[in-house]
Design a protein around this motif. Structure first.
Motif, mmCIF file in Angstrom:
data_model
loop_
_atom_site.group_PDB
_atom_site.id
_atom_site.type_symbol
_atom_site.label_atom_id
_atom_site.label_comp_id
_atom_site.label_asym_id
_atom_site.label_seq_id
_atom_site.Cartn_x
_atom_site.Cartn_y
_atom_site.Cartn_z
ATOM 1 N N ALA A 320 3.698 -1.211 42.190
ATOM 2 C CA ALA A 320 3.743 -1.552 40.634
ATOM 3 C C ALA A 320 5.205 -2.084 40.390
ATOM 4 O O ALA A 320 5.332 -3.077 39.570
ATOM 5 C CB ALA A 320 3.446 -0.322 39.680
ATOM 6 N N GLN A 323 5.694 -5.669 41.799
ATOM 7 C CA GLN A 323 5.113 -6.705 41.059
ATOM 8 C C GLN A 323 5.974 -6.863 39.815
ATOM 9 O O GLN A 323 6.129 -8.078 39.475
ATOM 10 C CB GLN A 323 3.726 -6.295 40.497
ATOM 11 C CG GLN A 323 2.575 -6.210 41.787
ATOM 12 C CD GLN A 323 1.157 -5.776 41.200
ATOM 13 O OE1 GLN A 323 0.976 -5.400 39.798
ATOM 14 N NE2 GLN A 323 0.213 -5.820 42.146
ATOM 15 N N HIS A 324 6.670 -5.763 39.314
ATOM 16 C CA HIS A 324 7.354 -5.985 38.353
ATOM 17 C C HIS A 324 8.949 -6.537 38.474
ATOM 18 O O HIS A 324 9.301 -7.433 37.779
ATOM 19 C CB HIS A 324 7.851 -4.631 37.541
ATOM 20 C CG HIS A 324 8.866 -4.497 36.445
ATOM 21 N ND1 HIS A 324 8.783 -5.231 35.365
ATOM 22 C CD2 HIS A 324 10.042 -4.117 36.689
ATOM 23 C CE1 HIS A 324 9.582 -4.896 34.594
ATOM 24 N NE2 HIS A 324 10.646 -4.322 35.484
ATOM 25 N N THR A 380 14.207 0.370 37.030
ATOM 26 C CA THR A 380 12.558 0.339 37.630
ATOM 27 C C THR A 380 11.983 1.633 37.261
ATOM 28 O O THR A 380 10.586 1.472 37.059
ATOM 29 C CB THR A 380 12.539 -0.091 39.058
ATOM 30 O OG1 THR A 380 13.349 -1.044 39.363
ATOM 31 C CG2 THR A 380 11.146 -0.413 39.619
ATOM 32 N N TRP A 383 11.029 1.547 33.673
ATOM 33 C CA TRP A 383 9.917 0.885 33.443
ATOM 34 C C TRP A 383 8.792 1.533 34.000
ATOM 35 O O TRP A 383 7.585 1.397 33.467
ATOM 36 C CB TRP A 383 10.156 -0.684 34.204
ATOM 37 C CG TRP A 383 8.690 -1.391 34.172
ATOM 38 C CD1 TRP A 383 8.513 -2.362 33.008
ATOM 39 C CD2 TRP A 383 7.771 -1.474 34.872
ATOM 40 N NE1 TRP A 383 7.457 -2.979 33.203
ATOM 41 C CE2 TRP A 383 6.931 -2.524 34.380
ATOM 42 C CE3 TRP A 383 7.593 -0.753 35.977
ATOM 43 C CZ2 TRP A 383 5.780 -2.752 35.196
ATOM 44 C CZ3 TRP A 383 6.332 -1.317 36.866
ATOM 45 C CH2 TRP A 383 5.588 -2.228 36.077
ATOM 46 N N LEU A 384 8.688 2.234 35.035
ATOM 47 C CA LEU A 384 7.548 2.824 35.816
ATOM 48 C C LEU A 384 6.937 4.021 34.770
ATOM 49 O O LEU A 384 5.777 4.331 34.417
ATOM 50 C CB LEU A 384 7.633 3.381 36.916
ATOM 51 C CG LEU A 384 7.856 2.593 38.301
ATOM 52 C CD1 LEU A 384 7.846 3.334 39.514
ATOM 53 C CD2 LEU A 384 6.107 2.168 38.355
ATOM 54 N N THR A 385 7.856 4.779 34.005
ATOM 55 C CA THR A 385 7.604 5.868 33.231
ATOM 56 C C THR A 385 6.881 5.270 31.929
ATOM 57 O O THR A 385 5.645 5.489 31.698
ATOM 58 C CB THR A 385 8.810 6.517 32.685
ATOM 59 O OG1 THR A 385 9.586 6.970 33.759
ATOM 60 C CG2 THR A 385 8.483 7.562 31.581
ATOM 61 N N ASN A 386 7.347 4.130 31.511
ATOM 62 C CA ASN A 386 6.433 3.487 30.325
ATOM 63 C C ASN A 386 5.338 3.022 30.856
ATOM 64 O O ASN A 386 4.130 2.775 30.179
ATOM 65 C CB ASN A 386 7.516 2.217 29.662
ATOM 66 C CG ASN A 386 8.708 3.078 29.021
ATOM 67 O OD1 ASN A 386 8.547 3.949 28.606
ATOM 68 N ND2 ASN A 386 9.733 2.061 29.061
ATOM 69 N N TYR A 387 5.298 2.263 31.964
ATOM 70 C CA TYR A 387 4.000 1.672 32.478
ATOM 71 C C TYR A 387 2.888 2.721 32.755
ATOM 72 O O TYR A 387 1.795 2.280 32.419
ATOM 73 C CB TYR A 387 4.415 0.886 33.762
ATOM 74 C CG TYR A 387 3.492 0.526 34.627
ATOM 75 C CD1 TYR A 387 2.646 -0.749 34.269
ATOM 76 C CD2 TYR A 387 2.826 1.118 35.576
ATOM 77 C CE1 TYR A 387 1.509 -1.194 34.995
ATOM 78 C CE2 TYR A 387 1.749 0.672 36.504
ATOM 79 C CZ TYR A 387 0.956 -0.545 36.085
ATOM 80 O OH TYR A 387 0.055 -1.081 36.842
ATOM 81 N N ARG A 388 3.292 3.952 33.435
ATOM 82 C CA ARG A 388 2.567 4.908 33.622
ATOM 83 C C ARG A 388 1.934 5.684 32.316
ATOM 84 O O ARG A 388 0.608 5.987 32.226
ATOM 85 C CB ARG A 388 2.922 5.845 34.591
ATOM 86 C CG ARG A 388 3.247 5.357 36.105
ATOM 87 C CD ARG A 388 3.602 6.354 36.997
ATOM 88 N NE ARG A 388 2.797 7.672 37.118
ATOM 89 C CZ ARG A 388 1.703 7.360 37.805
ATOM 90 N NH1 ARG A 388 1.185 6.485 38.653
ATOM 91 N NH2 ARG A 388 0.884 8.670 37.845
ATOM 92 N N GLY A 390 1.733 4.102 29.520
ATOM 93 C CA GLY A 390 0.683 3.195 28.718
ATOM 94 C C GLY A 390 -0.454 3.068 29.441
ATOM 95 O O GLY A 390 -1.471 2.773 28.970
#
Length: 390
Positions: A320, A323-324, A380, A383-388, A390
């Motif tokens: 992830a 990709q980001h 990053t 971002w991962l914290t928010n991504y997971r 969500g």
């Protein structure tokens, strides 16, 4: 508080790199260059005796050993060892262990048969007893070296010991197989030798030395010197026995060879695979058990703990991130995850009562390296914290 807290002035962001750690565990570049040079000189001598056979042996053996080394690197994915130490292990097997073995085997044959020459040092006693005893000792010396100083801190699990033992054995097998294949009088003879050595038993030497690797790991878990020595002796004798039976079967004819292969080598290889898989799963359990303490101490966040506990979720997080933010983002997250694993094993050593001031210093150093790796990958990871979430 188990872990040192993040200082008011945190360490600068730490890019994914290993040079500091490599120097601490004793893999100087000069030694690697020296062993690489010795390996090259041995290859030159082999080529000088039979150029055509040497080329065939080098190509085929390198292909086979690439598969073997790849298998050990796959096994080492959870807590990757310093690359220089892995290279050093392979080169030790391909150079130092080879040179020691050749010299001592010729001396051994001469001692029991003074009329022997370097070309005739192939008596049954030498092949079935002398060679296994000498070669396993030569390979095992590297593992004993790994038990000294800060290097022993790299042997966190049985998986680590299996990887180092396997790479030493792979290096030895690589050079030995090139020699035997190159010794064929014709290309057909070289190919026949290659088939027997590379198709049937490419993992033979790593498997023999695995016995010593297991013994080294078990010895490091003991407090009494006598027990440690007993484990090391038992592992060495097991390696010699396994090696000796294999060598003897090759001299007793095809039936004995295939019989030992099917009834002894294959089951032992299956057992080694099962042990390796079990050890890697244990590594995962150790890391998962230490994550709550890291969260409580503020070393990592609760969200990060949800994906740091297994290879599957860790791989998904790295994918992830890639990709980001591309390769650099993925590299930062991967490095952060590896540092957390290193810290978990250092803390586990302390929790089990196998520590001294060096281990405590290592734990503190690894904690600060986690903080620094976090600083490097902070955007990053956020971002991962928010991504997971969500």
């Amino acid at each position: 508080m188990q872990y040192p807290v993040l200082p008011q002035q945190p360490p600068p962001p730490l890019a994914p790199a290993l040079p500091t750690k490599v120097r601490k565990v004793g893999a100087p570049l000069a030694v690697i260059i020296a062993l690489g040079t010795l390996t090259a000189l041995i290859l030159v001598l082999i080529v000088a005796t039979n150029p055509g056979g040497a080329v065939v042996g080098f190509v085929l053996t390198t292909v086979a050993m690439t598969v073997v080394v790849g298998a050990y690197l796959w096994l080492d994915r959870w807590e990757p060892e310093p690359p220089r130490l892995l290279i050093l292990a392979f080169l030790w097997g391909a150079s130092v262990a080879i040179v020691i073995s050749v010299i001592l085997e010729v001396a051994f044959e001469y001692a029991i048969n003074p009329a022997a020459t370097t070309e005739s040092a192939t008596s049954f006693f030498t092949v079935a007893i002398g060679a296994p005893a000498i070669e396993e000792a030569a390979k095992g010396l590297f593992l004993l070296l790994m038990m000294t100083g800060r290097r022993r801190l790299e042997l966190n699990s049985m998986t680590d010991a299996l990887v180092f033992a396997g790479l030493v054995g792979a290096g030895f097998a690589w050079m030995e197989d090139i020699f035997y294949i190159a010794s064929g009088e014709t290309v057909a003879a070289s190919l026949a030798t290659a088939g027997l050595r590379l198709i049937m038993a490419p993992f033979a030497h790593p498997l023999f030395t695995t016995c010593i690797g297991i013994a080294v790991y078990l010895a490091l878990q003991q407090r009494h010197t006598v027990v440690k020595v007993a484990y090391l002796v038992a592992g060495y004798l097991a390696a010699v026995l396994l090696h000796g039976l294999w060598n003897a079967s090759a001299l007793l004819g095809p039936k004995a060879y295939f019989g030992v292969y099917l009834l002894w080598m294959v089951p032992m290889f299956a057992l080694a695979i099962a042990l390796a898989i079990h050890s890697r799963r244990r590594e995962q359990r150790v890391v998962a058990a230490k994550l709550p303490g890291m969260v409580a101490a503020g070393v990592i966040t609760a969200n990060e703990a949800t994906w740091l506990g297994s290879l599957r979720t860790r791989k998904a997080a790295v994918a992830a991130a890639s990709q980001h933010g591309g390769r650099a983002a993925a590299k930062g997250v991967r490095h952060f995850a590896v540092q957390v694993v290193e810290l978990a094993f250092a803390q586990d050593r302390i929790d089990r009562g196998f520590s001294d001031h060096r281990v405590v210093e290592l734990r503190n150093d690894e904690t600060y390296r986690v903080y620094a790796a976090r600083a490097y990958a902070a955007p990053t990871l956020h971002w991962l914290t928010n991504y997971r979430a969500g």
